[in-house]
Design a protein around this motif. Structure first.
Motif, PDB file in Angstrom:
ATOM      1  N   ASP A  55       0.810  -1.226   0.000  1.00 45.10           N
ATOM      2  CA  ASP A  55       0.000   0.000   0.000  1.00 45.10           C
ATOM      3  C   ASP A  55       0.840   1.271   0.000  1.00 45.10           C
ATOM      4  O   ASP A  55       0.701   2.137   0.867  1.00 45.10           O
ATOM      5  CB  ASP A  55      -0.980  -0.009   1.175  1.00 45.10           C
ATOM      6  CG  ASP A  55      -2.142   0.945   0.967  1.00 45.10           C
ATOM      7  OD1 ASP A  55      -2.402   1.361  -0.188  1.00 45.10           O
ATOM      8  OD2 ASP A  55      -2.802   1.292   1.975  1.00 45.10           O
ATOM      9  N   SER A  59      -3.859   4.019  -0.061  1.00 44.34           N
ATOM     10  CA  SER A  59      -5.217   4.203  -0.555  1.00 44.34           C
ATOM     11  C   SER A  59      -6.008   2.915  -0.762  1.00 44.34           C
ATOM     12  O   SER A  59      -7.171   2.969  -1.155  1.00 44.34           O
ATOM     13  CB  SER A  59      -5.163   4.953  -1.889  1.00 44.34           C
ATOM     14  OG  SER A  59      -4.444   4.192  -2.855  1.00 44.34           O
ATOM     15  N   VAL A  60      -5.411   1.759  -0.498  1.00 42.03           N
ATOM     16  CA  VAL A  60      -6.061   0.502  -0.874  1.00 42.03           C
ATOM     17  C   VAL A  60      -7.396   0.277  -0.167  1.00 42.03           C
ATOM     18  O   VAL A  60      -8.359  -0.156  -0.790  1.00 42.03           O
ATOM     19  CB  VAL A  60      -5.130  -0.710  -0.690  1.00 42.03           C
ATOM     20  CG1 VAL A  60      -4.872  -1.006   0.780  1.00 42.03           C
ATOM     21  CG2 VAL A  60      -5.688  -1.928  -1.404  1.00 42.03           C
ATOM     22  N   ARG A  61      -7.469   0.571   1.107  1.00 41.15           N
ATOM     23  CA  ARG A  61      -8.722   0.299   1.831  1.00 41.15           C
ATOM     24  C   ARG A  61      -9.870   1.161   1.296  1.00 41.15           C
ATOM     25  O   ARG A  61     -10.979   0.648   1.086  1.00 41.15           O
ATOM     26  CB  ARG A  61      -8.530   0.486   3.321  1.00 41.15           C
ATOM     27  CG  ARG A  61      -7.559  -0.565   3.893  1.00 41.15           C
ATOM     28  CD  ARG A  61      -7.733  -0.760   5.381  1.00 41.15           C
ATOM     29  NE  ARG A  61      -6.671  -1.562   5.948  1.00 41.15           N
ATOM     30  CZ  ARG A  61      -6.574  -2.871   5.864  1.00 41.15           C
ATOM     31  NH1 ARG A  61      -7.475  -3.542   5.192  1.00 41.15           N
ATOM     32  NH2 ARG A  61      -5.574  -3.522   6.420  1.00 41.15           N
ATOM     33  N   ALA A  62      -9.629   2.420   1.063  1.00 46.11           N
ATOM     34  CA  ALA A  62     -10.674   3.284   0.509  1.00 46.11           C
ATOM     35  C   ALA A  62     -11.009   2.869  -0.926  1.00 46.11           C
ATOM     36  O   ALA A  62     -12.183   2.833  -1.307  1.00 46.11           O
ATOM     37  CB  ALA A  62     -10.227   4.748   0.542  1.00 46.11           C
ATOM     38  N   ALA A  65     -13.108  -0.347  -0.879  1.00 46.67           N
ATOM     39  CA  ALA A  65     -14.335  -0.334  -0.075  1.00 46.67           C
ATOM     40  C   ALA A  65     -15.527  -0.711  -0.954  1.00 46.67           C
ATOM     41  O   ALA A  65     -15.691  -0.206  -2.059  1.00 46.67           O
ATOM     42  CB  ALA A  65     -14.540   1.044   0.550  1.00 46.67           C
ATOM     43  N   GLU A  70     -10.880  -9.474  -0.229  1.00 43.82           N
ATOM     44  CA  GLU A  70     -10.220  -9.378   1.069  1.00 43.82           C
ATOM     45  C   GLU A  70      -8.921  -8.619   0.864  1.00 43.82           C
ATOM     46  O   GLU A  70      -8.091  -9.020   0.051  1.00 43.82           O
ATOM     47  CB  GLU A  70      -9.936 -10.762   1.641  1.00 43.82           C
ATOM     48  CG  GLU A  70      -9.304 -10.708   3.016  1.00 43.82           C
ATOM     49  CD  GLU A  70      -9.084 -12.083   3.623  1.00 43.82           C
ATOM     50  OE1 GLU A  70      -8.080 -12.248   4.343  1.00 43.82           O
ATOM     51  OE2 GLU A  70      -9.906 -12.993   3.371  1.00 43.82           O
ATOM     52  N   VAL A  71      -8.752  -7.510   1.576  1.00 41.00           N
ATOM     53  CA  VAL A  71      -7.545  -6.695   1.478  1.00 41.00           C
ATOM     54  C   VAL A  71      -6.578  -7.097   2.590  1.00 41.00           C
ATOM     55  O   VAL A  71      -6.965  -7.164   3.758  1.00 41.00           O
ATOM     56  CB  VAL A  71      -7.872  -5.189   1.585  1.00 41.00           C
ATOM     57  CG1 VAL A  71      -6.603  -4.353   1.628  1.00 41.00           C
ATOM     58  CG2 VAL A  71      -8.772  -4.752   0.434  1.00 41.00           C
ATOM     59  N   VAL A  73      -2.856  -5.864   3.928  1.00 36.14           N
ATOM     60  CA  VAL A  73      -1.766  -4.893   3.835  1.00 36.14           C
ATOM     61  C   VAL A  73      -0.543  -5.476   4.535  1.00 36.14           C
ATOM     62  O   VAL A  73      -0.609  -5.871   5.702  1.00 36.14           O
ATOM     63  CB  VAL A  73      -2.151  -3.534   4.447  1.00 36.14           C
ATOM     64  CG1 VAL A  73      -0.976  -2.570   4.413  1.00 36.14           C
ATOM     65  CG2 VAL A  73      -3.349  -2.942   3.709  1.00 36.14           C
TER      66      VAL A  73
END
Length: 157
Positions: A55, A59-62, A65, A70-71, A73
């Motif tokens: 990451d 910005s990966v989680r946003a 969303a 499944e994210v 990090v």
């Protein structure tokens, strides 16, 4: 669930999971590439989908969303060995992996299908050699799984 593809000269290939690097693969500069969200939704109906990333842009989680993924990090230690271990933990032979960076090479090599994405960031030579297939952008790569006949045409002996 799963994707099966019969490849002349290779036999029946079966995939149950897809693992994607984020930056340089699904995203450019931390922003998801056009066409990716709808393809990930379609793919998630057939495979378990993971986004595995250091990451770089935070910005990966946003960005992911609302996506059926499944994210994961990866903080701290070098990501390459950890990405490979993740793929092996899923069952490497039934896993597809997508990436472009040096830290993706071991993951691409371990996966039953390693796909190198040659996007705007370019791709590491080490990962190019480790991949089974090279695509010009991520949408082409995901489309290989959404229409496995494309994969048959690429991998047949």
């Amino acid at each position: 669930m799963g994707i099966e593809v019969l490849v002349p000269g290779r036999g029946l290939l079966r995939y149950e999971a897809a693992v994607f690097d984020f930056n340089g693969t699904l995203a450019d500069g931390g922003h998801v590439c056009a066409g990716v969200p709808e393809r990930l939704r379609a793919l998630a109906g057939r495979l378990k989908v993971y986004v595995l990333t250091a990451d770089t842009f935070g910005s990966v989680r946003a960005a992911m969303a609302g996506q059926p993924v499944e994210v994961v990090v990866l903080d701290g230690e070098p990501g390459g060995p950890r990405k490979e271990a993740f793929v092996r933990g899923l069952g490497a032979e039934t896993c597809t992996a997508f990436g472009n960076g040096s830290n993706d090479a071991a993951m691409l090599r371990a996966a039953g299908l390693g796909v190198l994405v040659l996007g705007r960031e370019g791709a590491a030579g080490e990962s190019l050699v480790a991949a089974d297939v090279v695509v010009r952008d991520i949408n082409d790569g995901i489309d290989l799984l959404l229409d496995p006949r494309r994969l048959t045409a690429t991998l047949r002996l």
